[in-house]
Design a protein around this motif. Structure first.
Motif, mmCIF file in Angstrom:
data_model
loop_
_atom_site.group_PDB
_atom_site.id
_atom_site.type_symbol
_atom_site.label_atom_id
_atom_site.label_comp_id
_atom_site.label_asym_id
_atom_site.label_seq_id
_atom_site.Cartn_x
_atom_site.Cartn_y
_atom_site.Cartn_z
ATOM 1 N N GLU A 1 -2.138 2.388 -14.673
ATOM 2 C CA GLU A 1 -3.154 1.361 -14.463
ATOM 3 C C GLU A 1 -3.950 1.735 -13.217
ATOM 4 N N ASN A 2 -5.126 1.158 -13.064
ATOM 5 C CA ASN A 2 -5.975 1.357 -11.880
ATOM 6 C C ASN A 2 -6.354 2.824 -11.682
ATOM 7 N N LEU A 3 -6.495 3.549 -12.748
ATOM 8 C CA LEU A 3 -6.744 4.979 -12.619
ATOM 9 C C LEU A 3 -8.217 5.329 -12.431
ATOM 10 N N GLY A 4 -9.098 4.485 -12.887
ATOM 11 C CA GLY A 4 -10.515 4.805 -12.746
ATOM 12 C C GLY A 4 -10.885 6.014 -13.580
ATOM 13 N N LYS A 5 -11.468 7.019 -12.951
ATOM 14 C CA LYS A 5 -11.979 8.182 -13.671
ATOM 15 C C LYS A 5 -10.984 9.326 -13.794
ATOM 16 N N GLY A 6 -9.742 9.112 -13.451
ATOM 17 C CA GLY A 6 -8.756 10.169 -13.615
ATOM 18 C C GLY A 6 -8.036 10.516 -12.334
ATOM 19 N N MET B 1 -13.092 -2.689 -4.342
ATOM 20 C CA MET B 1 -12.188 -2.027 -3.411
ATOM 21 C C MET B 1 -11.368 -0.991 -4.179
ATOM 22 N N PRO B 2 -11.093 0.174 -3.567
ATOM 23 C CA PRO B 2 -10.287 1.182 -4.266
ATOM 24 C C PRO B 2 -8.872 0.675 -4.525
ATOM 25 N N GLN B 3 -8.305 1.125 -5.637
ATOM 26 C CA GLN B 3 -6.949 0.719 -6.000
ATOM 27 C C GLN B 3 -6.070 1.947 -6.217
ATOM 28 N N TYR B 4 -4.770 1.737 -6.054
ATOM 29 C CA TYR B 4 -3.794 2.800 -6.274
ATOM 30 C C TYR B 4 -3.518 2.940 -7.751
ATOM 31 N N PRO B 5 -3.457 4.171 -8.260
ATOM 32 C CA PRO B 5 -2.953 4.350 -9.617
ATOM 33 C C PRO B 5 -1.477 3.949 -9.639
ATOM 34 N N VAL B 6 -1.113 3.133 -10.603
ATOM 35 C CA VAL B 6 0.244 2.591 -10.698
ATOM 36 C C VAL B 6 0.799 2.892 -12.085
ATOM 37 N N TYR B 7 2.060 3.287 -12.132
ATOM 38 C CA TYR B 7 2.743 3.541 -13.407
ATOM 39 C C TYR B 7 2.647 2.307 -14.297
ATOM 40 N N LYS B 8 2.326 2.525 -15.570
ATOM 41 C CA LYS B 8 2.247 1.431 -16.537
ATOM 42 C C LYS B 8 3.325 1.546 -17.615
ATOM 43 N N SER B 9 3.406 2.725 -18.250
ATOM 44 C CA SER B 9 4.355 2.911 -19.341
ATOM 45 C C SER B 9 4.504 4.403 -19.627
ATOM 46 N N VAL C 1 0.851 -1.186 0.000
ATOM 47 C CA VAL C 1 0.000 0.000 0.000
ATOM 48 C C VAL C 1 0.887 1.237 0.000
ATOM 49 N N VAL C 2 0.356 2.307 -0.559
ATOM 50 C CA VAL C 2 1.084 3.565 -0.641
ATOM 51 C C VAL C 2 0.698 4.421 0.564
ATOM 52 N N THR C 3 1.711 4.921 1.264
ATOM 53 C CA THR C 3 1.463 5.762 2.441
ATOM 54 C C THR C 3 2.257 7.065 2.378
ATOM 55 N N THR C 4 2.644 7.483 1.180
ATOM 56 C CA THR C 4 3.452 8.696 1.040
ATOM 57 C C THR C 4 2.714 9.943 1.502
ATOM 58 N N ASP C 5 1.408 9.872 1.565
ATOM 59 C CA ASP C 5 0.605 11.029 1.982
ATOM 60 C C ASP C 5 0.281 11.013 3.470
ATOM 61 N N ILE C 6 0.657 9.956 4.171
ATOM 62 C CA ILE C 6 0.306 9.796 5.587
ATOM 63 C C ILE C 6 1.479 10.216 6.458
ATOM 64 N N PRO D 1 -3.351 7.693 -3.182
ATOM 65 C CA PRO D 1 -2.232 8.359 -3.867
ATOM 66 C C PRO D 1 -1.622 7.494 -4.959
ATOM 67 N N VAL D 2 -1.052 8.162 -5.952
ATOM 68 C CA VAL D 2 -0.302 7.485 -7.000
ATOM 69 C C VAL D 2 0.956 6.895 -6.371
ATOM 70 N N ALA D 3 1.252 5.654 -6.692
ATOM 71 C CA ALA D 3 2.430 4.980 -6.150
ATOM 72 C C ALA D 3 3.709 5.610 -6.702
ATOM 73 N N PRO D 4 4.744 5.761 -5.866
ATOM 74 C CA PRO D 4 6.031 6.250 -6.366
ATOM 75 C C PRO D 4 6.555 5.317 -7.465
ATOM 76 N N PHE D 5 7.272 5.881 -8.426
ATOM 77 C CA PHE D 5 7.841 5.047 -9.487
ATOM 78 C C PHE D 5 9.034 5.746 -10.113
#
Length: 158
Positions: free
Chosen positions: A81-86, A60-68, A23-28, A149-153
């Motif tokens: 990936e996992n971006l949903g509506k933006g 369940m909500p998902q983290y936006p993850v870098y794809k390409s 899980v991403v916790t960069t905002d916590i 939050p968007v995952a670091p990449f």
């Protein structure tokens, strides 16, 4: 870059072992955060991950993850990936740095499109790599519409 190296190692393990997650916790925990509230939020995110991956809960909500990414002149176009509506984001968006073939990173100017990010810098006429929140102390606050939050990449391996 101890924290960034640790995140990179965690991502490698997550990607190479079955039944693992992250899980991403960069905002916590930034600023004058309440430790109890930080722990509660982290626990909530971990439980959502378990409900989705272990118990098959679909919504369940998902983290936006870098794809390409793709290079277009002096810009990099980043796909997720996992971006949903933006995206949900502050203005300006921080936390992105880009580099050219000299491998020197500079802060990037960010344009947010509905489902992609475009980055550029006047200091990098021919970008080849991008990083997001890839540092010990991050200031990126880019979120998916899920509120996570968007995952670091990073796109490089230097």
């Amino acid at each position: 870059e101890m924290s960034a190296s640790l995140v990179g190692s965690e991502m490698c393990i997550r990607d190479s072992l079955n039944h693992t997650g992250m899980v991403v916790t960069t905002d916590i925990g930034k600023g004058k955060s309440n430790t109890f509230q930080s722990t509660l939020e982290t626990g909530l995110r971990l439980s959502q991950l378990a409900l989705k991956q272990t118990y098959g809960k679909r919504k369940m909500p998902q983290y936006p993850v870098y794809k390409s990414y793709s290079i277009e002149g002096n810009t990099l176009r980043i796909h997720f990936e996992n971006l949903g509506k933006g995206f949900l984001h502050p203005d300006p968006v921080r936390g992105f740095i880009i580099a050219g073939t000299d491998r020197i990173f500079y802060p990037a100017t960010v344009t947010v499109k509905k489902k992609e990010i475009i980055v550029q810098s006047p200091d990098v006429p021919h970008p080849v790599a991008v990083r997001y929140n890839w540092a010990n102390h991050t200031d990126g606050a880019l979120f998916g519409a899920s509120g996570l939050p968007v995952a670091p990449f990073r796109t490089d391996n230097w």
